[in-house]
Write an enzyme that holds these catalytic residues in place. Structure first.
Site, PDB file in Angstrom:
ATOM      1  N   PRO A  34      -3.845   9.965  -8.786  1.00  0.00           N
ATOM      2  CA  PRO A  34      -5.041   9.112  -8.766  1.00  0.00           C
ATOM      3  C   PRO A  34      -5.787   9.075 -10.103  1.00  0.00           C
ATOM      4  O   PRO A  34      -6.584   8.170 -10.340  1.00  0.00           O
ATOM      5  CB  PRO A  34      -5.925   9.744  -7.685  1.00  0.00           C
ATOM      6  CG  PRO A  34      -5.047  10.653  -6.911  1.00  0.00           C
ATOM      7  CD  PRO A  34      -3.938  11.066  -7.823  1.00  0.00           C
TER       8      PRO A  34
ATOM      9  N   GLU B 203      -1.932  19.951  -2.681  1.00  0.00           N
ATOM     10  CA  GLU B 203      -3.244  19.699  -3.299  1.00  0.00           C
ATOM     11  C   GLU B 203      -3.136  19.306  -4.762  1.00  0.00           C
ATOM     12  O   GLU B 203      -4.143  19.120  -5.432  1.00  0.00           O
ATOM     13  CB  GLU B 203      -4.173  20.901  -3.111  1.00  0.00           C
ATOM     14  CG  GLU B 203      -4.737  21.010  -1.696  1.00  0.00           C
ATOM     15  CD  GLU B 203      -5.306  19.690  -1.176  1.00  0.00           C
ATOM     16  OE1 GLU B 203      -6.208  19.124  -1.799  1.00  0.00           O
ATOM     17  OE2 GLU B 203      -4.811  19.234  -0.123  1.00  0.00           O
TER      18      GLU B 203
ATOM     19  N   ARG C 131      12.311  -5.650 -10.605  1.00  0.00           N
ATOM     20  CA  ARG C 131      12.447  -7.102 -10.522  1.00  0.00           C
ATOM     21  C   ARG C 131      12.222  -7.789 -11.871  1.00  0.00           C
ATOM     22  O   ARG C 131      12.469  -8.979 -12.010  1.00  0.00           O
ATOM     23  CB  ARG C 131      11.578  -7.690  -9.408  1.00  0.00           C
ATOM     24  CG  ARG C 131      10.116  -7.417  -9.514  1.00  0.00           C
ATOM     25  CD  ARG C 131       9.397  -7.778  -8.236  1.00  0.00           C
ATOM     26  NE  ARG C 131       9.448  -9.204  -7.935  1.00  0.00           N
ATOM     27  CZ  ARG C 131       8.800 -10.133  -8.598  1.00  0.00           C
ATOM     28  NH1 ARG C 131       8.040  -9.812  -9.628  1.00  0.00           N
ATOM     29  NH2 ARG C 131       8.889 -11.402  -8.246  1.00  0.00           N
TER      30      ARG C 131
ATOM     31  N   ASP D  80       6.368 -16.015 -11.440  1.00  0.00           N
ATOM     32  CA  ASP D  80       5.379 -15.243 -10.677  1.00  0.00           C
ATOM     33  C   ASP D  80       3.985 -15.688 -11.029  1.00  0.00           C
ATOM     34  O   ASP D  80       3.705 -15.994 -12.181  1.00  0.00           O
ATOM     35  CB  ASP D  80       5.443 -13.750 -11.040  1.00  0.00           C
ATOM     36  CG  ASP D  80       6.607 -13.052 -10.390  1.00  0.00           C
ATOM     37  OD1 ASP D  80       7.246 -13.666  -9.534  1.00  0.00           O
ATOM     38  OD2 ASP D  80       6.850 -11.888 -10.757  1.00  0.00           O
TER      39      ASP D  80
HETATM   40  C1  4H7 Z   1      -0.108  14.225  -8.114  1.00  0.00           C
HETATM   41  C2  4H7 Z   1      -1.294  14.919  -8.351  1.00  0.00           C
HETATM   42  C3  4H7 Z   1      -1.045   9.073  -6.281  1.00  0.00           C
HETATM   43  C4  4H7 Z   1       0.115  13.628  -6.866  1.00  0.00           C
HETATM   44  C5  4H7 Z   1      -2.246  15.023  -7.351  1.00  0.00           C
HETATM   45  C6  4H7 Z   1      -0.780  10.332  -5.728  1.00  0.00           C
HETATM   46  C7  4H7 Z   1      -2.856   8.822  -4.771  1.00  0.00           C
HETATM   47  C8  4H7 Z   1      -2.079   8.319  -5.795  1.00  0.00           C
HETATM   48  C9  4H7 Z   1      -0.831  13.722  -5.839  1.00  0.00           C
HETATM   49  C10 4H7 Z   1      -2.018  14.436  -6.089  1.00  0.00           C
HETATM   50  C11 4H7 Z   1      -1.614  10.801  -4.701  1.00  0.00           C
HETATM   51  C12 4H7 Z   1      -2.374   6.958  -6.386  1.00  0.00           C
HETATM   52  C13 4H7 Z   1      -3.344  15.934  -4.735  1.00  0.00           C
HETATM   53  C14 4H7 Z   1      -4.145  13.718  -5.193  1.00  0.00           C
HETATM   54  C15 4H7 Z   1      -4.213  15.979  -3.502  1.00  0.00           C
HETATM   55  C16 4H7 Z   1      -4.988  13.766  -3.962  1.00  0.00           C
HETATM   56  C17 4H7 Z   1      -6.190  15.167  -2.441  1.00  0.00           C
HETATM   57  C18 4H7 Z   1      -0.529  13.059  -4.536  1.00  0.00           C
HETATM   58  N1  4H7 Z   1      -2.624  10.028  -4.252  1.00  0.00           N
HETATM   59  N2  4H7 Z   1      -2.998  14.582  -5.083  1.00  0.00           N
HETATM   60  N3  4H7 Z   1      -5.374  15.133  -3.647  1.00  0.00           N
HETATM   61  N4  4H7 Z   1      -3.526   6.391  -6.081  1.00  0.00           N
HETATM   62  N5  4H7 Z   1      -1.471  12.031  -4.115  1.00  0.00           N
HETATM   63  O1  4H7 Z   1      -1.571   6.429  -7.120  1.00  0.00           O
END
Ligand code: 4H7
Length: 251
Positions: free
Chosen positions: A90, A117, A155, A170
């Site tokens: 994220p 986590e 793609r 596209d």
């Molecule tokens: C790597 C690091 C991507 C992967 C942390 C992955 C949303 C997205 C994850 C995490 C993801 C996206 C650890 C983030 C636990 C969330 C509560 C796996 N979530 N986590 N945290 N938006 N989660 O691309």
């Protein structure tokens, strides 16, 4: 293009990568996708890949050693030059059409899918070239983001789409949303297909579609329209649709 996916759940990829256009691209040899189970690089007999966070707190953190070794195992000669290690998380840059186009020019992508986590920060520091997020929401793992990126990037590799389905047409390719589409029947439950599409006048149809793309983008994604450089034709189409004059003297 070669894509290595490092994950604790390789089985998740079976459906999306063994169907439809991605399947065809793999069969044609345009795309080599390989799943590596990070657990295969665990160091102990219980194959443990996570541990408690230093400093305390809830949940488990993915240990660095198995991830470093898994990446090392998929790096080959092609990595000396062009090989990108991507972490799906994220905190990454939010994925869009432009990033997909750029990644489609790479020779070898290595994608790390985190779970639990999160992952030990040293993986980010030392191993990862690029962090990508697919949007502002939290998922249980990076696997679905990896699938989404593989789909969007694939793609755009020449030959993956047939002539008929080129990515050059596209909507996002030129920064607008798609125009409305219709097929038979000509009328469904009292809803007719716009007459112009049945007229056979290709130029009129082209202009109508362009106008609808412009209006739809203005209505739903005004930011996209603001970023776009409009041609004279585009400005005229928008102006006439909005019943304003395009001549600055008549403002
Ligand atoms: C790597 C690091 C991507 C992967 C942390 C992955 C949303 C997205 C994850 C995490 C993801 C996206 C650890 C983030 C636990 C969330 C509560 C796996 N979530 N986590 N945290 N938006 N989660 O691309």
């Amino acid at each position: 293009m070669k894509i290595d996916i490092l994950t604790l759940f390789p089985e998740m990829f079976a459906g999306p990568f063994d169907s439809s256009i991605i399947k065809r691209a793999r069969e044609k040899g345009l795309l080599q996708i390989n799943m590596t189970n990070i657990r295969d690089f665990a160091h102990d007999k219980h194959r443990i890949v996570d541990d408690y966070p230093f400093g305390g707190g809830a949940g488990m953190v993915m240990k660095p050693e198995p991830i470093f070794e898994a990446v090392e195992s998929v790096k080959d000669d092609s990595c000396s030059g062009r090989c990108r290690v991507i972490l799906l998380c994220p905190q990454g840059r939010v994925f869009d059409h432009e990033m997909a186009k750029n990644l489609a020019g790479e020779e070898h992508l290595i994608m790390i899918c985190g779970h639990y986590e999160g992952i030990d920060e040293r993986v980010r520091e030392k191993l990862v070239d690029m962090e990508i997020s697919i949007g502002d929401f939290v998922l249980t793992g990076g696997e679905i983001p990896a699938m989404i990126i593989v789909d969007a990037v694939s793609r755009m590799i020449p030959g993956v789409l047939g002539e008929e389905e080129s990515f050059v047409t596209d909507s996002f390719y030129d920064g607008l949303l798609e125009y409305p589409q219709y097929t038979r029947p000509r009328e469904y439950e009292g809803m007719p297909v716009p007459d112009i599409l049945l007229s056979g006048d290709h130029e009129k149809i082209r202009l109508w579609r362009r106008k609808m793309s412009l209006l739809r983008t203005m209505d739903r994604r005004p930011q996209l329209l603001q970023q776009k450089v409009l041609s004279d034709e585009d400005r005229k189409l928008l102006a006439s649709a909005l019943e304003i004059t395009d001549n600055p003297k008549h403002k």
